[in-house]
Scaffold this motif. Structure first.
Motif, PDB file in Angstrom:
ATOM      1  N   ARG A 148       0.786  -0.987  -0.129  1.00  0.00           N
ATOM      2  CA  ARG A 148      -0.143  -0.009   0.025  1.00  0.00           C
ATOM      3  C   ARG A 148       1.128   0.914   0.044  1.00  0.00           C
ATOM      4  O   ARG A 148       1.794   1.614   1.183  1.00  0.00           O
ATOM      5  CB  ARG A 148      -0.887  -0.009   1.143  1.00  0.00           C
ATOM      6  N   ARG A 184      -0.295  -7.529  -5.201  1.00  0.00           N
ATOM      7  CA  ARG A 184      -1.400  -6.317  -4.771  1.00  0.00           C
ATOM      8  C   ARG A 184      -0.774  -5.340  -4.913  1.00  0.00           C
ATOM      9  O   ARG A 184       0.518  -5.762  -3.822  1.00  0.00           O
ATOM     10  CB  ARG A 184      -2.446  -7.238  -4.034  1.00  0.00           C
ATOM     11  N   SER A 185      -1.425  -4.501  -5.277  1.00  0.00           N
ATOM     12  CA  SER A 185      -0.452  -3.416  -4.708  1.00  0.00           C
ATOM     13  C   SER A 185      -2.091  -2.249  -4.429  1.00  0.00           C
ATOM     14  O   SER A 185      -3.388  -2.963  -5.399  1.00  0.00           O
ATOM     15  CB  SER A 185       0.096  -2.761  -5.512  1.00  0.00           C
ATOM     16  N   GLU A 186      -1.858  -1.603  -3.676  1.00  0.00           N
ATOM     17  CA  GLU A 186      -3.108  -0.895  -3.418  1.00  0.00           C
ATOM     18  C   GLU A 186      -2.473   1.197  -3.665  1.00  0.00           C
ATOM     19  O   GLU A 186      -1.240   0.894  -2.404  1.00  0.00           O
ATOM     20  CB  GLU A 186      -4.257  -0.834  -2.261  1.00  0.00           C
ATOM     21  N   ARG A 188      -2.556   5.206  -3.130  1.00  0.00           N
ATOM     22  CA  ARG A 188      -3.381   6.607  -2.453  1.00  0.00           C
ATOM     23  C   ARG A 188      -2.841   7.271  -3.813  1.00  0.00           C
ATOM     24  O   ARG A 188      -1.747   7.788  -2.982  1.00  0.00           O
ATOM     25  CB  ARG A 188      -4.045   6.510  -1.647  1.00  0.00           C
TER      26      ARG A 188
END
Length: 206
Positions: A148, A184-186, A188
């Motif tokens: 993240r 996975r990646s998030e 913002r």
């Protein structure tokens, strides 16, 4: 609202209620109202050491309703359950302390610190064009980690270019280094507000 903001709000409200209740009990227990000559409104609780929380009239009204105490007990039970659920959520770890690399990336099983992975992602992301600030976190369950990243763009930064650069740059290199092609990646994104130029007063010519 972020998890940290929710936690701060809950703690602030709970703390304010506890402080207010404690001050009421303290004022009544020390008999401060009488000593200070304060005249409180009718129905004000705990105005003296010998006064109960519910007066005679209030206890009589409560005794006439059979549903009163079951409702009070149910509300208290719900409050306790909610507090325990909130405490369990706080104790649940959201950041991965380490990540295990299995062969053939290492001769034997190797543990990589999550902070090391976060530092690499932050250093590679902040070097992308238009990035002002980066904060990365490696979280998720052990079998399905997720990166993240919270990125603050400059006023003229391009979100589309950042997304492409992050996918082909920091994320791709992290996947290759860890041997996790499905990591996975998030992401913002926030854009820094554009600063207005300060208006300087011109000196008057006399």
């Amino acid at each position: 609202m972020s998890r940290g903001a929710v936690n701060r709000t809950i703690l602030a409200v709970a703390g304010a209620l506890l402080v207010a209740g404690g001050l009421l009990v303290l004022a009544g227990g020390l008999d401060l109202y009488r000593r200070l000559g304060l005249s409180m409104p009718a129905g004000w609780p705990l105005t003296a050491r010998t006064r109960p929380l519910l007066g005679v009239a209030a206890r009589a009204r409560v005794a006439g309703h059979s549903w009163w105490w079951p409702v009070v007990i149910a509300v208290l039970v719900l409050l306790v359950i909610g507090a325990l659920a909130w405490l369990a959520a706080q104790l649940r770890r959201t950041r991965s302390g380490s990540l295990e690399l299995a062969p053939p990336l290492a001769a034997t099983a190797l543990l990589v610190r999550g902070r090391a992975v976060e530092d690499v992602v932050e250093a590679a992301t902040v070097a992308l064009p238009g990035v002002e600030r980066v904060s990365a976190q490696l979280g998720g369950p052990p079998g399905a980690p997720v990166v993240r990243a919270a990125v603050r763009l400059t006023p003229h930064g391009s979100p589309a270019e950042l997304l492409e650069g992050f996918r082909t740059g920091p994320l791709a290199r992290t996947r290759r280094s860890l041997g996790l092609p499905t990591l996975r990646s998030e992401l913002r994104l926030r854009v820094a507000p554009q600063r207005r130029p300060s208006r300087r007063k011109q000196p008057r010519v006399r």
